[in-house]
Design a protein around this motif. Structure first.
Motif, short mmCIF file in Angstrom:
data_model
loop_
_atom_site.label_atom_id
_atom_site.label_comp_id
_atom_site.label_asym_id
_atom_site.label_seq_id
_atom_site.Cartn_x
_atom_site.Cartn_y
_atom_site.Cartn_z
N ASN A 152 -1.32 -13.01 1.57
CA ASN A 152 -2.72 -12.71 1.87
C ASN A 152 -3.09 -11.23 2.16
O ASN A 152 -4.07 -10.51 1.73
CB ASN A 152 -2.79 -13.46 3.23
CG ASN A 152 -4.38 -13.32 3.67
OD1 ASN A 152 -5.38 -13.00 2.77
ND2 ASN A 152 -4.44 -13.50 5.05
N ILE A 153 -2.05 -10.40 2.63
CA ILE A 153 -2.38 -9.22 2.94
C ILE A 153 -2.23 -8.37 1.41
O ILE A 153 -2.89 -7.46 1.16
CB ILE A 153 -1.13 -8.29 3.56
CG1 ILE A 153 -1.11 -8.75 4.83
CG2 ILE A 153 -1.11 -6.86 3.44
CD1 ILE A 153 0.16 -8.53 5.78
N LYS A 154 -1.39 -8.90 0.35
CA LYS A 154 -1.43 -8.24 -0.95
C LYS A 154 -2.93 -8.32 -1.69
O LYS A 154 -3.16 -7.67 -2.56
CB LYS A 154 -0.52 -8.74 -1.83
CG LYS A 154 1.14 -8.45 -1.61
CD LYS A 154 1.93 -9.11 -2.30
CE LYS A 154 3.29 -8.42 -1.92
NZ LYS A 154 4.61 -9.03 -2.71
N ALA A 155 -3.42 -9.37 -1.29
CA ALA A 155 -4.67 -9.66 -1.81
C ALA A 155 -6.08 -8.76 -1.39
O ALA A 155 -7.11 -8.71 -1.91
CB ALA A 155 -5.34 -11.24 -1.74
N LYS A 156 -5.70 -8.07 -0.20
CA LYS A 156 -6.78 -7.51 0.59
C LYS A 156 -6.64 -5.87 -0.07
O LYS A 156 -5.91 -5.28 -0.44
CB LYS A 156 -6.77 -7.42 1.96
CG LYS A 156 -6.40 -8.65 2.61
CD LYS A 156 -6.32 -8.63 4.03
CE LYS A 156 -7.34 -7.98 4.96
NZ LYS A 156 -7.10 -7.93 6.25
N GLU A 157 -7.97 -5.37 -0.19
CA GLU A 157 -8.25 -4.22 -0.60
C GLU A 157 -8.06 -2.94 0.54
O GLU A 157 -7.49 -2.06 0.58
CB GLU A 157 -9.43 -4.05 -1.26
CG GLU A 157 -9.67 -2.55 -2.09
CD GLU A 157 -8.63 -2.20 -3.14
OE1 GLU A 157 -8.30 -1.20 -3.23
OE2 GLU A 157 -8.10 -3.05 -3.75
N LEU A 166 5.68 -19.24 6.20
CA LEU A 166 4.44 -18.68 6.95
C LEU A 166 4.42 -17.21 6.45
O LEU A 166 3.56 -16.57 6.15
CB LEU A 166 4.50 -19.04 8.09
CG LEU A 166 4.13 -20.46 8.26
CD1 LEU A 166 4.33 -20.76 9.86
CD2 LEU A 166 2.81 -20.74 7.98
N GLU A 167 5.59 -16.58 6.79
CA GLU A 167 5.67 -15.09 6.32
C GLU A 167 5.39 -14.81 4.79
O GLU A 167 4.65 -13.85 4.88
CB GLU A 167 6.99 -14.53 6.83
CG GLU A 167 7.02 -14.33 8.14
CD GLU A 167 8.77 -13.99 8.56
OE1 GLU A 167 9.71 -13.95 7.61
OE2 GLU A 167 8.96 -13.57 9.75
N SER A 168 5.98 -15.43 4.20
CA SER A 168 5.57 -15.10 2.53
C SER A 168 4.09 -15.43 2.30
O SER A 168 3.38 -14.65 1.61
CB SER A 168 6.37 -15.97 1.90
OG SER A 168 6.11 -17.65 1.93
N GLU A 170 3.76 -3.37 7.15
CA GLU A 170 4.19 -4.63 6.62
C GLU A 170 4.43 -4.43 4.85
O GLU A 170 5.24 -4.85 4.42
CB GLU A 170 3.70 -5.78 7.11
CG GLU A 170 4.52 -6.79 6.74
CD GLU A 170 3.90 -8.09 7.40
OE1 GLU A 170 3.83 -9.27 6.74
OE2 GLU A 170 3.29 -8.16 8.57
N LEU A 171 3.22 -4.29 4.52
CA LEU A 171 3.18 -4.27 2.86
C LEU A 171 4.01 -3.27 2.21
O LEU A 171 4.67 -3.50 1.20
CB LEU A 171 1.82 -4.22 2.46
CG LEU A 171 1.43 -4.20 1.12
CD1 LEU A 171 1.98 -5.87 0.38
CD2 LEU A 171 -0.08 -3.96 0.52
#
Length: 89
Positions: free
Chosen positions: A33-38, A26-28, A47-48
């Motif tokens: 999901n975070i990496k896909a956001k601008e 779930l963490e991965s 976190e990222l």
């Protein structure tokens, strides 16, 4: 009685290990999901980019611009601008 306690311990140990694996998955997924956001929130940015809040605040003092639509409101970060800012330093 002792054998029953040992079996219970083994059961709990196995269950704990399965839960740890599920949490890791779930963490991965959350990180993907975070990496896909601008546009990121401060928490997502920390976190990222694996940085502390004090490091983030130091970057802002050094000139990194963020968006804060309301006074004392949420802070938003443009991921591309942060990456450019970090490349300069």
């Amino acid at each position: 009685m002792r054998k029953l306690k040992e079996r219970r311990f083994v059961f709990l140990l196995n269950r704990t290990n399965r839960l740890k694996k599920r949490v890791a998955v779930l963490e991965s997924l959350a990180l993907e999901n975070i990496k896909a956001k601008e546009i990121l929130t401060v928490e997502e940015t920390l976190e990222l980019f694996k940085m502390s809040r004090s490091t983030f605040d130091r970057l802002r003092k050094k000139g990194f611009k963020v968006s804060q639509p309301n006074r004392n409101g949420k802070i938003y970060v443009n991921r591309a601008e942060l990456e450019k800012f970090l490349q300069k330093k």
